[in-house]
Design a protein around this motif. Structure first.
Motif: not given
Length: 450
Positions: A265-272, A289-294, A300-310, A348-350
């Protein structure tokens, strides 16, 4: 289990052998949205470490139009084409998500592909009322299925387009799409009579760029849909809620006996994680993945999970955090309890980004592709043209990178390979942005076993 006619059998010794023959990688490269009036193109990249042109672009196939925004693409045939020796993984199906044009690319000459056919958007609109093609999967019956994210006006929910073996439009796949507000990615598994699809948003919403108000107004997706594969109807929808905003790439285990799969889930930055239990599909959140103050960012900036593979052996899951700038490797022997085993920073932004061959890595890692033996993970850094321009405005000037991440498949672990760096900032037409990648011999994100 059906043996693949056009790729390695699942978890077979041929996987490692095939990996030794993986010499080139196809990569989408974009000028759409960069300010350069040139067509997007397909780049052929030498990934053979013994080659004198290692990590170089050895061929470019420009499209005939400007502004397609080539995005995701796939093969006409994959490992689901068992028992049909007439099928071969020869044609790439490359849609333009912004133009709704679909290119059929002939790779008979693997190092110098050429355009075989163009399906124009007007024909697609007229015959199916669909636009914005995204994910491409071959089907076991020889047809090709493409998720479409909008109707002819760019509204949701979109649907699924079918092409026959001659790449003629064969209509829509779904019998009805009641309960689906948006569309994005999909993965089917006929052994369990199921397809899983996810939600991004309507083209009208995401084309112009990201607006946080669109989230609060419910214009982005938060559902997973489980379809009856034979009846082509949704049988169960799962609302992931505010903790599952914008679920994107969906990945089943490669083992066709397994009902386990994952979505980021990109905006929520988690995996289901999902699996079937007692005739019902259960979905649970397994990674956060916790958001981070930037500094300079209003939230707070989410990690934004955009791709995943197995990985093909179903042992590891990999995903990219586009805004934070890292790629992660988790062991998933127990799919409900992923264990972090590797992490590398690629921009990245961090402020934790790396340099490779003296070049500072721009933007953040986005699309991923994994070699069949699981030892080489490739990453590019462009997400979507208007979103790139918002979050990483310098990317249009620097161009993209293509990196190779070396993966420890025994103990776990990731390391950037310093000997491999493809610089899309030095292209003949000017800096371009790289997106999805495919191997000629098949890969971990396109092959489905039935």
């Amino acid at each position: 289990m059906a043996h693949a006619c056009c790729g390695p059998g699942y978890a077979s010794p041929e996987v490692a052998m095939k990996a030794e023959r993986e010499k080139i990688l196809y990569t989408i490269a974009l000028y759409t949205g960069t300010g350069i009036e040139e067509p997007d193109y397909l780049a052929t990249i030498d990934v053979d470490p013994d080659s004198p042109t290692y990590s170089q672009i050895i061929h470019r196939l420009p499209m005939p139009y400007i502004g397609d925004e080539l995005h995701h693409f796939g093969w006409n045939t994959c490992s689901s084409c068992h028992n049909d020796t007439s099928k071969s993984r020869r044609f790439l199906v490359i849609p333009g998500i912004r133009s709704s044009r679909i290119y059929i690319i002939d790779t008979a000459n693997a190092k110098a592909p050429k355009i075989h056919k163009v399906i124009e958007p007007e024909e697609i609109r007229e015959k199916t009322n669909l636009t914005a093609p995204h994910t491409v999967h071959c089907l076991a019956d020889g047809r090709v299925m493409i998720s479409m994210l909008g109707d002819r006006e760019g509204n949701g929910p979109g649907g699924f387009l079918l092409l026959d073996g001659n790449f003629e439009i064969a209509g829509r796949w779904e019998s009805k799409a009641e309960g689906m507000r948006f569309n994005y990615d999909f993965w089917y598994q006929p052994r369990h009579n199921v397809m899983v699809s996810s939600e991004w948003g309507s083209p009208k919403t995401f084309y112009p760029g990201f607006d946080l108000n669109d989230v609060t107004e419910g214009k982005y997706g938060q559902h997973l849909h489980f379809w009856d594969w034979s009846k082509r109807d949704i049988i169960q929808s799962v609302d992931l809620g505010e903790e599952g905003l914008i679920p994107l790439e969906v990945r089943f285990h490669h083992n066709p006996d397994s009902t386990h799969g994952f979505v980021g889930a990109a905006l929520s930055s988690n995996v289901w994680h999902w699996h079937k239990s007692n005739g019902h599909w259960d979905v649970e959140k397994v990674i956060d993945i916790p958001s981070v103050e930037v500094e300079g960012w209003p939230i707070p900036v989410p990690s934004l999970i955009t791709d995943i593979l197995i990985s093909l052996d179903d042992r590891y899951v990999y995903f990219s955090n586009w805004l934070h700038g890292d790629i992660r490797q988790y062991e998933i022997v127990d799919p409900s309890q992923p264990k972090l085993t590797g992490q590398v920073w690629c921009g990245g932004l961090l402020g934790k980004g790396s340099t490779v061959q003296g070049k500072k890595l721009a933007a953040g890692p986005q699309m991923l592709q994994l070699s069949l033996d699981g030892k080489r993970l490739y990453a590019t850094n462009s997400l979507f043209s208007t979103w790139d321009n918002q979050f990483y405005p310098d990317l249009s000037k620097t161009g993209s990178y293509l990196l190779q991440i070396d993966c420890d498949t025994e103990k776990g672990g990731l390391r950037i390979n310093e000997n491999f760096y493809v610089d899309f900032g030095q292209e003949p037409g000017g800096p371009s942005r790289a997106h999805e990648m495919r191997y000629p011999g098949g890969d971990s994100t396109s092959d489905i076993w039935v």
